[in-house]
Design a protein around this motif. Structure first.
Motif, PDB file in Angstrom:
ATOM      1  N   ARG A  22      40.911  80.057 -18.793  1.00  0.00           N
ATOM      2  CA  ARG A  22      40.005  79.662 -17.723  1.00  0.00           C
ATOM      3  C   ARG A  22      40.255  78.202 -17.378  1.00  0.00           C
ATOM      4  NH1 ARG A  22      35.323  82.918 -17.065  1.00  0.00           N
ATOM      5  NH2 ARG A  22      35.020  81.479 -15.363  1.00  0.00           N
ATOM      6  N   ASN A  23      40.557  77.941 -16.134  1.00  0.00           N
ATOM      7  CA  ASN A  23      40.739  76.562 -15.697  1.00  0.00           C
ATOM      8  C   ASN A  23      39.920  76.276 -14.435  1.00  0.00           C
ATOM      9  OD1 ASN A  23      42.198  78.006 -13.878  1.00  0.00           O
ATOM     10  ND2 ASN A  23      44.156  77.017 -14.286  1.00  0.00           N
ATOM     11  N   ASP A  24      38.846  77.044 -14.222  1.00  0.00           N
ATOM     12  CA  ASP A  24      38.021  76.863 -13.040  1.00  0.00           C
ATOM     13  C   ASP A  24      36.717  76.119 -13.328  1.00  0.00           C
ATOM     14  OD1 ASP A  24      36.941  78.861 -14.549  1.00  0.00           O
ATOM     15  OD2 ASP A  24      36.601  80.236 -12.881  1.00  0.00           O
ATOM     16  N   TYR A  25      36.650  75.447 -14.466  1.00  0.00           N
ATOM     17  CA  TYR A  25      35.419  74.745 -14.826  1.00  0.00           C
ATOM     18  C   TYR A  25      35.077  73.657 -13.813  1.00  0.00           C
ATOM     19  CZ  TYR A  25      32.359  71.441 -17.131  1.00  0.00           C
ATOM     20  OH  TYR A  25      31.339  70.584 -17.405  1.00  0.00           O
ATOM     21  N   ARG A  26      36.052  72.841 -13.462  1.00  0.00           N
ATOM     22  CA  ARG A  26      35.776  71.712 -12.559  1.00  0.00           C
ATOM     23  C   ARG A  26      35.372  72.165 -11.165  1.00  0.00           C
ATOM     24  NH1 ARG A  26      40.439  67.376 -14.252  1.00  0.00           N
ATOM     25  NH2 ARG A  26      39.555  66.961 -16.290  1.00  0.00           N
ATOM     26  N   THR A  27      35.960  73.236 -10.680  1.00  0.00           N
ATOM     27  CA  THR A  27      35.659  73.673  -9.320  1.00  0.00           C
ATOM     28  C   THR A  27      34.393  74.516  -9.231  1.00  0.00           C
ATOM     29  OG1 THR A  27      37.097  75.594  -9.577  1.00  0.00           O
ATOM     30  CG2 THR A  27      38.075  73.630  -8.629  1.00  0.00           C
ATOM     31  N   LYS A  28      34.073  75.291 -10.277  1.00  0.00           N
ATOM     32  CA  LYS A  28      32.935  76.207 -10.190  1.00  0.00           C
ATOM     33  C   LYS A  28      31.671  75.716 -10.903  1.00  0.00           C
ATOM     34  CE  LYS A  28      33.508  80.682 -10.400  1.00  0.00           C
ATOM     35  NZ  LYS A  28      33.870  82.001 -10.928  1.00  0.00           N
ATOM     36  N   TYR A  29      31.819  75.018 -12.034  1.00  0.00           N
ATOM     37  CA  TYR A  29      30.658  74.784 -12.881  1.00  0.00           C
ATOM     38  C   TYR A  29      30.324  73.319 -13.146  1.00  0.00           C
ATOM     39  CZ  TYR A  29      31.397  79.689 -13.667  1.00  0.00           C
ATOM     40  OH  TYR A  29      31.584  81.031 -13.476  1.00  0.00           O
ATOM     41  N   ARG A  30      31.250  72.418 -12.968  1.00  0.00           N
ATOM     42  CA  ARG A  30      30.986  71.016 -13.283  1.00  0.00           C
ATOM     43  C   ARG A  30      29.892  70.471 -12.377  1.00  0.00           C
ATOM     44  NH1 ARG A  30      35.464  66.259 -13.743  1.00  0.00           N
ATOM     45  NH2 ARG A  30      34.140  64.825 -14.891  1.00  0.00           N
ATOM     46  N   GLY A  31      28.863  69.929 -12.951  1.00  0.00           N
ATOM     47  CA  GLY A  31      27.753  69.374 -12.198  1.00  0.00           C
ATOM     48  C   GLY A  31      26.750  70.403 -11.711  1.00  0.00           C
ATOM     49  N   SER A  32      26.937  71.667 -12.041  1.00  0.00           N
ATOM     50  CA  SER A  32      26.022  72.703 -11.555  1.00  0.00           C
ATOM     51  C   SER A  32      24.911  73.027 -12.554  1.00  0.00           C
ATOM     52  CB  SER A  32      26.800  73.979 -11.245  1.00  0.00           C
ATOM     53  OG  SER A  32      27.325  74.531 -12.426  1.00  0.00           O
ATOM     54  N   HIS A  33      24.959  72.438 -13.727  1.00  0.00           N
ATOM     55  CA  HIS A  33      23.969  72.681 -14.781  1.00  0.00           C
ATOM     56  C   HIS A  33      23.868  74.162 -15.136  1.00  0.00           C
ATOM     57  CE1 HIS A  33      22.761  68.535 -14.522  1.00  0.00           C
ATOM     58  NE2 HIS A  33      22.608  68.666 -13.211  1.00  0.00           N
ATOM     59  N   THR A  34      24.990  74.871 -15.103  1.00  0.00           N
ATOM     60  CA  THR A  34      25.031  76.281 -15.487  1.00  0.00           C
ATOM     61  C   THR A  34      25.226  76.363 -16.998  1.00  0.00           C
ATOM     62  OG1 THR A  34      26.034  76.849 -13.377  1.00  0.00           O
ATOM     63  CG2 THR A  34      26.207  78.476 -15.124  1.00  0.00           C
ATOM     64  N   PRO A  35      24.299  76.979 -17.717  1.00  0.00           N
ATOM     65  CA  PRO A  35      24.424  77.037 -19.176  1.00  0.00           C
ATOM     66  C   PRO A  35      25.486  78.035 -19.635  1.00  0.00           C
ATOM     67  CG  PRO A  35      22.424  78.139 -18.472  1.00  0.00           C
ATOM     68  CD  PRO A  35      23.046  77.554 -17.246  1.00  0.00           C
ATOM     69  N   ILE A  36      26.020  77.769 -20.817  1.00  0.00           N
ATOM     70  CA  ILE A  36      26.928  78.695 -21.493  1.00  0.00           C
ATOM     71  C   ILE A  36      26.077  79.561 -22.416  1.00  0.00           C
ATOM     72  CG2 ILE A  36      28.810  78.921 -23.137  1.00  0.00           C
ATOM     73  CD1 ILE A  36      29.913  76.314 -22.083  1.00  0.00           C
ATOM     74  N   ILE A  37      26.246  80.863 -22.330  1.00  0.00           N
ATOM     75  CA  ILE A  37      25.499  81.803 -23.163  1.00  0.00           C
ATOM     76  C   ILE A  37      26.407  82.281 -24.293  1.00  0.00           C
ATOM     77  CG2 ILE A  37      24.253  83.988 -23.199  1.00  0.00           C
ATOM     78  CD1 ILE A  37      22.969  81.799 -21.474  1.00  0.00           C
ATOM     79  N   ILE A  38      25.938  82.178 -25.524  1.00  0.00           N
ATOM     80  CA  ILE A  38      26.684  82.659 -26.692  1.00  0.00           C
ATOM     81  C   ILE A  38      25.836  83.718 -27.375  1.00  0.00           C
ATOM     82  CG2 ILE A  38      27.707  82.056 -28.906  1.00  0.00           C
ATOM     83  CD1 ILE A  38      28.084  79.210 -27.760  1.00  0.00           C
ATOM     84  N   ASP A  39      26.365  84.932 -27.424  1.00  0.00           N
ATOM     85  CA  ASP A  39      25.684  86.058 -28.057  1.00  0.00           C
ATOM     86  C   ASP A  39      26.387  86.338 -29.382  1.00  0.00           C
ATOM     87  OD1 ASP A  39      24.454  88.384 -28.806  1.00  0.00           O
ATOM     88  OD2 ASP A  39      25.322  89.605 -27.207  1.00  0.00           O
ATOM     89  N   ASN A  40      25.817  85.868 -30.461  1.00  0.00           N
ATOM     90  CA  ASN A  40      26.405  86.048 -31.784  1.00  0.00           C
ATOM     91  C   ASN A  40      25.828  87.321 -32.392  1.00  0.00           C
ATOM     92  OD1 ASN A  40      27.822  85.633 -34.068  1.00  0.00           O
ATOM     93  ND2 ASN A  40      26.580  83.948 -34.824  1.00  0.00           N
ATOM     94  N   GLY A  41      26.365  88.457 -31.979  1.00  0.00           N
ATOM     95  CA  GLY A  41      25.867  89.749 -32.443  1.00  0.00           C
ATOM     96  C   GLY A  41      26.329  90.070 -33.846  1.00  0.00           C
ATOM     97  N   SER A  42      25.902  91.212 -34.346  1.00  0.00           N
ATOM     98  CA  SER A  42      26.271  91.606 -35.706  1.00  0.00           C
ATOM     99  C   SER A  42      27.688  92.168 -35.772  1.00  0.00           C
ATOM    100  CB  SER A  42      25.289  92.646 -36.239  1.00  0.00           C
ATOM    101  OG  SER A  42      25.306  93.786 -35.396  1.00  0.00           O
TER     102      SER A  42
END
Length: 58
Positions: A22-42
């Motif tokens: 993934r190299n679209d962080y700067r164009t899509k998410y930087r400065g947008s305050h979009t959280p990263i969701i981590i689902d640590n399932g069993s």
């Protein structure tokens, strides 16, 4: 003296899923305050951006 049998357990190679880098962080998410969701399932761990419908990594 009795001989103890030795058993070999063949473990097949695990085919990992392919993920694009993934190299679209700067164009899509930087400065947008979009959280990263981590689902640590069993069974597996998934991660992705909160605005996407599918996880980016499994």
């Amino acid at each position: 003296m009795t001989t103890v049998p030795i058993y070999n357990l063949d473990e097949p190679e695990y085919a990992t899923p392919y993920y694009k880098i993934r190299n679209d962080y700067r164009t899509k998410y930087r400065g947008s305050h979009t959280p990263i969701i981590i689902d640590n399932g069993s069974y597996q761990c998934r991660a992705g951006w909160a605005s996407e419908s599918e996880p980016s990594r499994t």
